[in-house]
Design a protein around this motif. Structure first.
Motif, PDB file in Angstrom:
ATOM      1  N   THR A  44       0.842  -1.191   0.000  1.00 37.66           N
ATOM      2  CA  THR A  44       0.000   0.000   0.000  1.00 37.66           C
ATOM      3  C   THR A  44       0.880   1.245   0.000  1.00 37.66           C
ATOM      4  OG1 THR A  44      -0.117   0.280   2.419  1.00 37.66           O
ATOM      5  CG2 THR A  44      -1.644  -1.296   1.413  1.00 37.66           C
ATOM      6  N   ARG A  45       0.244   2.409   0.019  1.00 37.97           N
ATOM      7  CA  ARG A  45       0.986   3.670   0.045  1.00 37.97           C
ATOM      8  C   ARG A  45       1.199   4.199   1.456  1.00 37.97           C
ATOM      9  NH1 ARG A  45      -1.251   7.384  -5.028  1.00 37.97           N
ATOM     10  NH2 ARG A  45      -0.669   5.907  -6.697  1.00 37.97           N
ATOM     11  N   ILE A  46       0.732   3.483   2.462  1.00 36.48           N
ATOM     12  CA  ILE A  46       0.888   3.970   3.827  1.00 36.48           C
ATOM     13  C   ILE A  46       2.369   4.036   4.187  1.00 36.48           C
ATOM     14  CG2 ILE A  46       0.707   1.679   4.910  1.00 36.48           C
ATOM     15  CD1 ILE A  46      -0.845   3.064   7.190  1.00 36.48           C
ATOM     16  N   THR A  47       2.757   5.112   4.844  1.00 37.90           N
ATOM     17  CA  THR A  47       4.144   5.282   5.254  1.00 37.90           C
ATOM     18  C   THR A  47       4.390   4.586   6.583  1.00 37.90           C
ATOM     19  OG1 THR A  47       3.673   7.316   6.484  1.00 37.90           O
ATOM     20  CG2 THR A  47       4.193   7.544   4.130  1.00 37.90           C
ATOM     21  N   ALA A  48       5.647   4.413   6.917  1.00 40.07           N
ATOM     22  CA  ALA A  48       5.990   3.831   8.215  1.00 40.07           C
ATOM     23  C   ALA A  48       5.442   4.692   9.352  1.00 40.07           C
ATOM     24  CB  ALA A  48       7.504   3.681   8.335  1.00 40.07           C
ATOM     25  N   ASN A  49       5.502   6.025   9.184  1.00 38.11           N
ATOM     26  CA  ASN A  49       4.947   6.910  10.201  1.00 38.11           C
ATOM     27  C   ASN A  49       3.431   6.764  10.303  1.00 38.11           C
ATOM     28  OD1 ASN A  49       7.493   7.851  10.741  1.00 38.11           O
ATOM     29  ND2 ASN A  49       7.262   9.759   9.589  1.00 38.11           N
ATOM     30  N   GLY A  50       2.786   6.479   9.175  1.00 39.65           N
ATOM     31  CA  GLY A  50       1.356   6.220   9.202  1.00 39.65           C
ATOM     32  C   GLY A  50       1.037   4.963   9.987  1.00 39.65           C
ATOM     33  N   VAL A  51       1.885   3.945   9.852  1.00 41.31           N
ATOM     34  CA  VAL A  51       1.707   2.718  10.628  1.00 41.31           C
ATOM     35  C   VAL A  51       1.910   3.013  12.116  1.00 41.31           C
ATOM     36  CG1 VAL A  51       2.496   0.345  10.964  1.00 41.31           C
ATOM     37  CG2 VAL A  51       2.472   1.336   8.670  1.00 41.31           C
ATOM     38  N   THR A  52       2.880   3.857  12.436  1.00 41.01           N
ATOM     39  CA  THR A  52       3.087   4.249  13.832  1.00 41.01           C
ATOM     40  C   THR A  52       1.854   4.958  14.378  1.00 41.01           C
ATOM     41  OG1 THR A  52       5.458   4.502  13.405  1.00 41.01           O
ATOM     42  CG2 THR A  52       4.611   5.473  15.426  1.00 41.01           C
ATOM     43  N   GLY A  53       1.205   5.758  13.536  1.00 41.71           N
ATOM     44  CA  GLY A  53      -0.042   6.404  13.955  1.00 41.71           C
ATOM     45  C   GLY A  53      -1.098   5.378  14.323  1.00 41.71           C
ATOM     46  N   MET A  54      -1.178   4.282  13.562  1.00 35.94           N
ATOM     47  CA  MET A  54      -2.103   3.195  13.904  1.00 35.94           C
ATOM     48  C   MET A  54      -1.743   2.590  15.258  1.00 35.94           C
ATOM     49  SD  MET A  54      -2.133   1.382  10.121  1.00 35.94           S
ATOM     50  CE  MET A  54      -2.850  -0.130  10.746  1.00 35.94           C
ATOM     51  N   MET A  55      -0.447   2.448  15.525  1.00 41.11           N
ATOM     52  CA  MET A  55      -0.003   1.919  16.815  1.00 41.11           C
ATOM     53  C   MET A  55      -0.437   2.825  17.959  1.00 41.11           C
ATOM     54  SD  MET A  55       2.517   2.489  19.334  1.00 41.11           S
ATOM     55  CE  MET A  55       3.981   3.216  18.598  1.00 41.11           C
ATOM     56  N   ILE A  56      -0.309   4.145  17.752  1.00 42.99           N
ATOM     57  CA  ILE A  56      -0.694   5.098  18.792  1.00 42.99           C
ATOM     58  C   ILE A  56      -2.181   4.986  19.103  1.00 42.99           C
ATOM     59  CG2 ILE A  56      -0.917   7.559  19.326  1.00 42.99           C
ATOM     60  CD1 ILE A  56       1.646   8.016  17.674  1.00 42.99           C
ATOM     61  N   ILE A  57      -2.993   4.891  18.064  1.00 39.71           N
ATOM     62  CA  ILE A  57      -4.441   4.778  18.266  1.00 39.71           C
ATOM     63  C   ILE A  57      -4.778   3.493  19.023  1.00 39.71           C
ATOM     64  CG2 ILE A  57      -6.645   4.464  17.071  1.00 39.71           C
ATOM     65  CD1 ILE A  57      -5.548   6.315  14.870  1.00 39.71           C
ATOM     66  N   ALA A  58      -4.115   2.393  18.682  1.00 37.54           N
ATOM     67  CA  ALA A  58      -4.358   1.137  19.394  1.00 37.54           C
ATOM     68  C   ALA A  58      -3.988   1.268  20.864  1.00 37.54           C
ATOM     69  CB  ALA A  58      -3.558   0.006  18.740  1.00 37.54           C
ATOM     70  N   GLY A  59      -2.902   1.986  21.141  1.00 37.89           N
ATOM     71  CA  GLY A  59      -2.502   2.196  22.528  1.00 37.89           C
ATOM     72  C   GLY A  59      -3.529   3.012  23.302  1.00 37.89           C
ATOM     73  N   TRP A  60      -4.030   4.053  22.688  1.00 34.73           N
ATOM     74  CA  TRP A  60      -5.056   4.865  23.342  1.00 34.73           C
ATOM     75  C   TRP A  60      -6.326   4.065  23.572  1.00 34.73           C
ATOM     76  CZ3 TRP A  60      -4.469   9.945  20.002  1.00 34.73           C
ATOM     77  CH2 TRP A  60      -3.233  10.538  20.308  1.00 34.73           C
ATOM     78  N   CYS A  61      -6.635   3.165  22.649  1.00 35.57           N
ATOM     79  CA  CYS A  61      -7.806   2.296  22.824  1.00 35.57           C
ATOM     80  C   CYS A  61      -7.619   1.363  24.017  1.00 35.57           C
ATOM     81  CB  CYS A  61      -8.056   1.478  21.564  1.00 35.57           C
ATOM     82  SG  CYS A  61      -8.734   2.428  20.180  1.00 35.57           S
ATOM     83  N   THR A  62      -6.367   0.983  24.294  1.00 39.45           N
ATOM     84  CA  THR A  62      -6.086   0.170  25.479  1.00 39.45           C
ATOM     85  C   THR A  62      -6.533   0.900  26.736  1.00 39.45           C
ATOM     86  OG1 THR A  62      -4.156  -0.808  24.379  1.00 39.45           O
ATOM     87  CG2 THR A  62      -4.280  -1.017  26.774  1.00 39.45           C
TER      88      THR A  62
END
Length: 280
Positions: A57-75
């Motif tokens: 896909t075109r998602i950047t590594a930083n975009g993937v990190t953004g997904m990680m941050i959201i998952a952490g906040w959901c925790t």
């Protein structure tokens, strides 16, 4: 030799072996401190498959990190749901966070886009998640917010304990970054992520650290461990409250116990830094 089109196709559609060789080299898999035990034990075995999808896909590594941050906040947000199911959801999201945390670096290494922004975003993700989870453990021990109004004297100490726990967790994390900042300010080389680089000089602190291996409470202040402890405390509450214990007994004892243990961890961490070669 590949032409330009073939090279671009290969970059976005690597084989699993090609991706694993570049995205999961031995120096990454064998890092002493940068890898959480869940990554070493099982997540790295599966993260490569999600990374395989991401690099297409075109998602950047930083975009993937953004997904990680959201998952952490959901925790942290999940722990606001009372009872066992809120804790179960928090455990799930903490695993998702760590899973995606493996993938962002793999995407960056494959594309050659590793950089300071990625490190910064990763730090933001872990600092905010672990601080929020610790604070919410205190809010969880209060229960319904109406309890805080109806019985402030009986519930406020748990909210205060959660705030203290969050502060101590963040301070404990910051101590490692303080080492790197101090070295940079004094023109020292980057500290290697190895056992030798962080080894303690012989003495009292080294003996204390060896003893701590038998009771490793200093390792429980990550979102994964805190969410698991939240689940255990919820199960304890579900068992003992019908037997006559006070409501939220498990959650309340958890946050009250974690505060002094975290304080001991911060003190021990500080002592180990000062007694090591990390600042020289």
């Amino acid at each position: 030799m590949r032409n330009t089109g073939e090279a671009q196709q290969g970059a976005s559609h690597p084989t699993l072996e090609e991706l694993r060789n570049r995205a999961q080299p031995p120096e990454v898999r064998n890092r002493k401190n940068a890898e959480h035990w869940t990554a070493q034990l099982y997540l790295r075995h599966f993260s490569i498959y999600f990374t395989m999808l991401l690099v297409r896909t075109r998602i950047t590594a930083n975009g993937v990190t953004g997904m990680m941050i959201i998952a952490g906040w959901c925790t942290a947000a999940s722990l606001l749901i009372p009872g066992v199911w809120g804790a179960v959801l928090a455990v799930f999201f903490s695993q998702v966070q760590m899973y995606i945390d493996c993938c962002d670096g793999e995407v960056a290494r494959w594309r050659g886009t590793s950089g300071a922004k990625g490190v910064f975003l990763d730090k933001v993700g872990h600092y905010t998640t672990e601080g929020l989870v610790a604070f919410v453990l205190g809010a969880r021990a209060v229960g319904e917010w109406s309890n805080l109004q109806a019985d402030p004297g009986g519930t406020y100490p748990y909210l205060l304990a959660g705030s203290m726990l969050a502060s101590l967790v963040l301070l404990n994390k910051a101590l490692n970054d303080m080492v790197h900042v101090s070295r940079a300010f004094n023109g020292l080389d980057k500290l290697a992520d190895s056992q030798a680089a962080t080894a303690l000089n012989p003495g009292f602190t080294a003996k204390l650290k060896r003893a701590a291996r038998f009771v490793p409470f200093h390792r429980i202040y990550h979102s994964v461990e805190l969410s698991l402890l939240a689940l255990v405390s919820s199960i304890v509450t579900a068992i003992i409250v019908p037997l006559g214990a006070a409501p939220l007994s498990g959650e309340r004892w958890l946050v009250l116990i974690l505060v002094p243990l975290c304080l001991l961890s911060v003190i021990g961490h500080f002592m180990s830094i000062m007694a090591s070669r990390r600042l020289s």
